[in-house]
Design a protein around this motif. Structure first.
Motif, short mmCIF file in Angstrom:
data_model
loop_
_atom_site.label_atom_id
_atom_site.label_comp_id
_atom_site.label_asym_id
_atom_site.label_seq_id
_atom_site.Cartn_x
_atom_site.Cartn_y
_atom_site.Cartn_z
N LYS A 77 0.84 -1.21 0.00
CA LYS A 77 0.00 0.00 0.00
C LYS A 77 0.87 1.26 0.00
O LYS A 77 0.55 2.24 -0.68
CB LYS A 77 -0.94 0.00 1.21
CG LYS A 77 -2.11 -0.96 1.06
CD LYS A 77 -2.93 -1.03 2.32
CE LYS A 77 -4.03 -2.08 2.21
NZ LYS A 77 -4.71 -2.33 3.49
N GLU A 78 1.94 1.23 0.78
CA GLU A 78 2.85 2.38 0.84
C GLU A 78 3.51 2.60 -0.52
O GLU A 78 3.67 3.74 -0.97
CB GLU A 78 3.91 2.18 1.92
CG GLU A 78 3.40 2.29 3.35
CD GLU A 78 2.93 3.69 3.71
OE1 GLU A 78 3.51 4.67 3.21
OE2 GLU A 78 1.96 3.80 4.49
N GLU A 79 3.90 1.51 -1.18
CA GLU A 79 4.53 1.63 -2.49
C GLU A 79 3.56 2.20 -3.52
O GLU A 79 3.93 3.04 -4.36
CB GLU A 79 5.03 0.26 -2.96
CG GLU A 79 6.30 -0.20 -2.25
CD GLU A 79 6.65 -1.66 -2.54
OE1 GLU A 79 5.88 -2.32 -3.26
OE2 GLU A 79 7.70 -2.12 -2.03
N MET A 80 2.29 1.79 -3.46
CA MET A 80 1.29 2.24 -4.42
C MET A 80 1.00 3.74 -4.29
O MET A 80 0.76 4.42 -5.28
CB MET A 80 -0.02 1.45 -4.24
CG MET A 80 0.07 0.03 -4.77
SD MET A 80 -1.39 -0.95 -4.36
CE MET A 80 -2.63 -0.17 -5.39
N LYS A 81 1.06 4.25 -3.06
CA LYS A 81 0.77 5.67 -2.87
C LYS A 81 2.05 6.51 -2.78
O LYS A 81 1.99 7.72 -2.50
CB LYS A 81 -0.11 5.88 -1.64
CG LYS A 81 0.55 5.60 -0.30
CD LYS A 81 -0.43 5.85 0.84
CE LYS A 81 0.26 5.73 2.19
NZ LYS A 81 -0.64 5.90 3.32
N GLY A 82 3.20 5.87 -3.04
CA GLY A 82 4.48 6.59 -3.02
C GLY A 82 4.88 7.06 -1.64
O GLY A 82 5.55 8.08 -1.48
N GLY A 83 4.48 6.29 -0.63
CA GLY A 83 4.77 6.67 0.76
C GLY A 83 6.04 6.04 1.30
O GLY A 83 7.01 5.83 0.57
N GLU A 84 5.99 5.70 2.58
CA GLU A 84 7.14 5.18 3.30
C GLU A 84 7.63 3.86 2.69
O GLU A 84 6.84 2.98 2.39
CB GLU A 84 6.70 4.95 4.76
CG GLU A 84 7.81 4.82 5.74
CD GLU A 84 7.28 4.86 7.17
OE1 GLU A 84 7.92 5.52 8.01
OE2 GLU A 84 6.24 4.25 7.44
#
Length: 268
Positions: A77-84
């Motif tokens: 999920k973090e990778e998909m939204k460009g997060g942590e």
């Protein structure tokens, strides 16, 4: 510090002779460049209760998320939204099988079931509905038998079958959360901070119930807890985490007699 893992606490004798069910080797978890789990090596023997203790931010919940596989969903999920950016290194073996990269749903099918921190029940569903939702992996016969057992181990829930989860007290919600996890037919039950926010009376009752579940069903239990005092007497083996690393391990008795543990958890 004991590193041989051979110590025993006085308690229920496991029915299987203490075969290693879960083995964690050189586990490291990073959130961006911050280290959350620092080179942990850990074993959980079948039919026993293993404790993981530590203060806030010691890495307990991250460890539970990593064993259950939920960390992989969070990572995605973090990778998909460009997060942590989350990095997981090391090996997790369950019944001798490498599950390090296995999806959480597949781990659940193998019998690894997480009862998460802060209960996470469905507030608008009744107690009975919450329990039945937990039984999605069970056969009809298993679900019926386990449901009866949940009401035996937590009799307070019997009168609350129709009450919505959101209207239960904190202690009742925790009983429900553990009951729902049992409905999923765990081989390894992961309890993440089950005593959080509860009264000393409820802490003691839940600690007894967790011990009874282990002794009566033989389910292997790993429990992470900040409030070690009620849990230390019911474990067979335990680990103390600090800053993401395991700094101490031993049997229940060894940990309770350790001066550093006495100072940190018993105020002695």
């Amino acid at each position: 510090r004991r590193g041989d893992g051979k110590t025993r606490s006085e308690g229920s004798i496991p029915r299987n002779g203490g075969r290693t069910m879960l083995e964690i080797k050189n586990l490291m978890v990073f959130y961006e460049n911050a280290i959350a789990i620092n080179n942990i090596n850990m074993k959980c023997e079948q039919g026993k209760v293993t404790g993981v203790f530590g203060a806030n931010s010691a890495g307990k919940s991250t460890l539970m998320y990593t064993i259950s596989g939920i960390i992989l969903d969070v990572k995605k999920k973090e990778e998909m939204k460009g997060g942590e950016r989350i990095t997981v290194l090391g090996t997790i073996l369950f019944d001798g099988t490498d599950i390090t990269h296995m999806k959480p749903s597949e781990r659940a099918k193998k019998g690894i079931v997480l009862c998460p921190e802060r209960r996470r029940i469905f507030p608008e569903s009744s107690t009975l509905e919450n329990l039945k939702i937990g039984g999605y992996l069970a056969t009809k016969a298993q679900a019926k038998k386990t449901l009866e057992y949940v009401f035996t181990i937590f009799p307070a829930l019997t009168k609350l079958k129709k009450r919505e989860g959101g209207f239960l007290s904190g202690g009742e919600q925790q009983m429900l959360a553990i009951g729902r996890a049992l409905m999923a037919q765990p081989k390894l039950l992961l309890l993440d901070e089950p005593l959080l926010g509860l009264s000393p009376l409820m802490e003691a009752m839940l600690a007894r119930s967790i011990r009874d579940i282990n002794q009566q069903t033989g389910i292997t239990i790993m429990i992470s807890e900040q409030y070690a005092r009620p849990i230390l007497p019911i474990i067979h083996h335990g680990y103390i985490l600090e800053n993401g690393g395991a700094v101490l391990e031993g049997s229940s008795q060894e940990l309770m007699e350790n001066p550093d543990v006495k100072s940190a958890y018993f105020g002695l």
